[in-house]
Design a protein around this motif. Structure first.
Motif, PDB file in Angstrom:
ATOM      1  N   GLN A 147      -6.616  -2.808   7.871  1.00  0.00           N
ATOM      2  CA  GLN A 147      -6.820  -1.614   7.049  1.00  0.00           C
ATOM      3  C   GLN A 147      -7.031  -0.422   7.963  1.00  0.00           C
ATOM      4  OE1 GLN A 147     -10.346  -1.483   4.394  1.00  0.00           O
ATOM      5  NE2 GLN A 147      -8.908  -1.015   2.757  1.00  0.00           N
ATOM      6  N   ARG A 168     -12.470   5.102  -1.057  1.00  0.00           N
ATOM      7  CA  ARG A 168     -13.095   4.535   0.142  1.00  0.00           C
ATOM      8  C   ARG A 168     -13.457   5.614   1.148  1.00  0.00           C
ATOM      9  NH1 ARG A 168     -10.554   2.391   4.868  1.00  0.00           N
ATOM     10  NH2 ARG A 168      -8.520   2.437   3.837  1.00  0.00           N
ATOM     11  N   PRO A 182      -7.483   3.742  -4.432  1.00  0.00           N
ATOM     12  CA  PRO A 182      -8.589   3.130  -3.683  1.00  0.00           C
ATOM     13  C   PRO A 182      -8.892   3.818  -2.359  1.00  0.00           C
ATOM     14  CG  PRO A 182      -7.185   1.439  -4.614  1.00  0.00           C
ATOM     15  CD  PRO A 182      -6.495   2.739  -4.875  1.00  0.00           C
ATOM     16  N   LEU A 183      -7.863   4.295  -1.643  1.00  0.00           N
ATOM     17  CA  LEU A 183      -8.085   4.940  -0.357  1.00  0.00           C
ATOM     18  C   LEU A 183      -8.974   6.162  -0.490  1.00  0.00           C
ATOM     19  CD1 LEU A 183      -7.332   5.275   2.702  1.00  0.00           C
ATOM     20  CD2 LEU A 183      -5.464   6.735   1.912  1.00  0.00           C
ATOM     21  N   GLU A 242       0.502  -1.448   1.675  1.00  0.00           N
ATOM     22  CA  GLU A 242      -0.113  -1.092   0.395  1.00  0.00           C
ATOM     23  C   GLU A 242      -0.837   0.232   0.642  1.00  0.00           C
ATOM     24  OE1 GLU A 242      -2.299  -3.151  -3.400  1.00  0.00           O
ATOM     25  OE2 GLU A 242      -2.837  -3.873  -1.408  1.00  0.00           O
ATOM     26  N   SER A 266      -0.995  -1.263  -4.996  1.00  0.00           N
ATOM     27  CA  SER A 266      -1.439   0.129  -5.019  1.00  0.00           C
ATOM     28  C   SER A 266      -0.511   0.981  -4.151  1.00  0.00           C
ATOM     29  CB  SER A 266      -2.886   0.242  -4.522  1.00  0.00           C
ATOM     30  OG  SER A 266      -3.328   1.582  -4.601  1.00  0.00           O
ATOM     31  N   SER A 310      -3.356  -8.636   2.981  1.00  0.00           N
ATOM     32  CA  SER A 310      -3.457  -7.630   4.033  1.00  0.00           C
ATOM     33  C   SER A 310      -4.004  -8.264   5.306  1.00  0.00           C
ATOM     34  CB  SER A 310      -4.365  -6.476   3.595  1.00  0.00           C
ATOM     35  OG  SER A 310      -5.709  -6.894   3.502  1.00  0.00           O
ATOM     36  N   GLY A 367      -1.940   2.784  -1.066  1.00  0.00           N
ATOM     37  CA  GLY A 367      -3.127   3.209  -1.790  1.00  0.00           C
ATOM     38  C   GLY A 367      -4.410   2.570  -1.299  1.00  0.00           C
ATOM     39  N   GLU A 368      -4.283   1.447  -0.586  1.00  0.00           N
ATOM     40  CA  GLU A 368      -5.433   0.777   0.024  1.00  0.00           C
ATOM     41  C   GLU A 368      -5.532   1.086   1.512  1.00  0.00           C
ATOM     42  OE1 GLU A 368      -7.781  -0.956  -1.353  1.00  0.00           O
ATOM     43  OE2 GLU A 368      -7.050  -1.752  -3.258  1.00  0.00           O
ATOM     44  N   THR A 371      -3.476  -0.293   3.853  1.00  0.00           N
ATOM     45  CA  THR A 371      -3.364  -1.583   4.539  1.00  0.00           C
ATOM     46  C   THR A 371      -1.922  -1.913   4.912  1.00  0.00           C
ATOM     47  OG1 THR A 371      -3.082  -2.875   2.499  1.00  0.00           O
ATOM     48  CG2 THR A 371      -5.343  -2.472   3.253  1.00  0.00           C
ATOM     49  N   ARG A 397      -2.585   3.695  -9.492  1.00  0.00           N
ATOM     50  CA  ARG A 397      -3.634   2.983  -8.742  1.00  0.00           C
ATOM     51  C   ARG A 397      -3.247   1.538  -8.443  1.00  0.00           C
ATOM     52  NH1 ARG A 397      -9.127   3.937  -7.829  1.00  0.00           N
ATOM     53  NH2 ARG A 397     -10.317   2.050  -7.320  1.00  0.00           N
ATOM     54  N   ASN A 398      -2.674   0.844  -9.410  1.00  0.00           N
ATOM     55  CA  ASN A 398      -2.285  -0.551  -9.182  1.00  0.00           C
ATOM     56  C   ASN A 398      -1.035  -0.948  -9.965  1.00  0.00           C
ATOM     57  OD1 ASN A 398      -3.298  -0.704 -11.780  1.00  0.00           O
ATOM     58  ND2 ASN A 398      -5.079  -1.939 -11.237  1.00  0.00           N
TER      59      ASN A 398
END
Length: 366
Positions: free
Chosen positions: A254, A290, A286-287, A233, A217, A251, A235-236, A238, A198-199
């Protein structure tokens, strides 16, 4: 919005996408290992011509001059542009277009068997093809005798073992040398990156071996462009830059997908998006939090103006393709093709040196 609903690998695109390719006089190559395809995106009479070539799990792409390398499941294929073959493609019913004429034809020239080293990104650096050997957590080059020659690995990787310890995945070239790499974890245990995906992502300076940025991420696709260090990134979902003074990632945009695959042309960034299903690899990022529903996550190529942060267009794959790895822009090349399974064209196209062409009858020279 246009579509190609008759194609089993269906895609839709904004009308602006082929217009942008036409305006900049370029085309795109995209790899999708999940579908086993190299995708060629080309402008043709106002629409986007989406062309597919079969390869075994294609991932990394590297282009320099007339050379194109594609990293596959157990080997690296090198293709060279043979311009004389373009006339054959234009005359063949198997290579149809509405108005466009082929201007580049890549033919296979060399194959090197690496074994299953999980090749990720590749780049030509100082005339050598450098690739990310993810299985062995190192950078490597081809060898005349061996599967590969390791050239660098992170300082925390103590031994050369095929354990995918940190999921080394991306590289950035600066001044003809590989300068930065991304990995999904800072661990020396087999598959250890998965515990903190995750991070736990990092950016590393190759020269010093120092970890520049932590806490990312699932970072991918680092690039040095216009004096800035860019990365995705994933996982986000972005794209952004890393300030080498503060070592912070910022970023600028997104997207509705797992960002992976990045190239630039002028103020434009072409960004690959993958749909990513809920799985052991992609859960708890995170993606996924979201975009709760799989249908909300998108697969395709988005065009971003990096100066304004505005999305200018996209090509979205609706069926058959869920994951993208590499995106490569071909400046000055409007309608290329890659021929790898047409035995007639490959078998009847001979490339000879200038020193021996004088011995070939004139009517046989292209």
């Amino acid at each position: 919005m246009s579509d190609s609903s008759q194609d089993p690998l269906r895609s839709v695109h904004t009308t602006s996408f082929p217009q942008l390719l036409d305006q900049i006089g370029a085309s795109l190559l995209v790899t999708t290992y999940q579908a086993g395809k190299l995708v060629v995106l080309r402008h043709d009479a106002g629409i986007l011509n989406t062309h597919f070539r079969n390869l075994n799990k294609p991932m990394g792409l590297a282009r320099e001059g007339g050379r194109l390398a594609v990293g596959c499941s157990v080997d690296i294929w090198e293709f060279h542009n043979v311009p004389a073959v373009c006339k054959k493609l234009d005359a063949s019913d198997d290579y149809q277009s509405t108005e466009a004429k082929h201007d580049v034809c890549y033919l296979p020239r060399r194959s090197h068997c690496t074994g299953d080293v999980q090749i990720h990104e590749m780049a030509w650096a100082d005339d050598k093809l450098v690739f990310v050997n993810t299985a062995f957590s190192c950078l490597a080059v081809r060898s005349d005798e061996n599967s590969f020659e390791p050239t660098w690995r992170p300082g925390f990787i103590q031994q050369l073992v095929p354990g995918d310890n940190c999921h080394l995945n991306g590289l950035a070239v600066c001044d003809s040398q590989v300068r930065y790499v991304t990995a999904l974890g800072e661990t020396d245990e087999p598959g250890g990156w998965r515990e903190n995906k995750r991070n736990g992502g990092i950016l590393i300076d190759v020269d010093s071996g120092e970890v520049i940025t932590r806490g990312l991420s699932m970072p991918h696709s680092p690039r040095w462009y216009n004096g800035k260090l860019w990365l995705l990134e994933s996982g986000e979902g972005t794209i952004g830059t890393v300030d080498l003074q503060t070592r912070k990632y910022e970023s600028i945009a997104q997207f509705p997908g797992f960002t992976r695959g990045l190239c630039f042309y002028g103020p434009l960034a072409f960004v690959g998006l993958s749909q990513v299903r809920e799985s052991a690899v992609f859960s708890d990022i995170p993606l996924v939090d979201r975009l709760k529903e799989v249908e909300e996550r998108t697969c395709g190529v988005w065009v971003l103006n990096i100066e304004t942060g505005e999305t200018l267009g996209f090509c979205r794959f609706e069926e058959g393709v869920q994951e993208i790895f590499a995106v490569e822009v071909l400046p000055g090349i409007r309608f290329p093709d890659l021929v790898n399974q047409d035995t007639e064209i490959v078998g009847s196209s001979y490339v000879l040196g200038d020193n021996v062409l004088a011995e070939v009858p004139k009517d046989l020279r292209a």
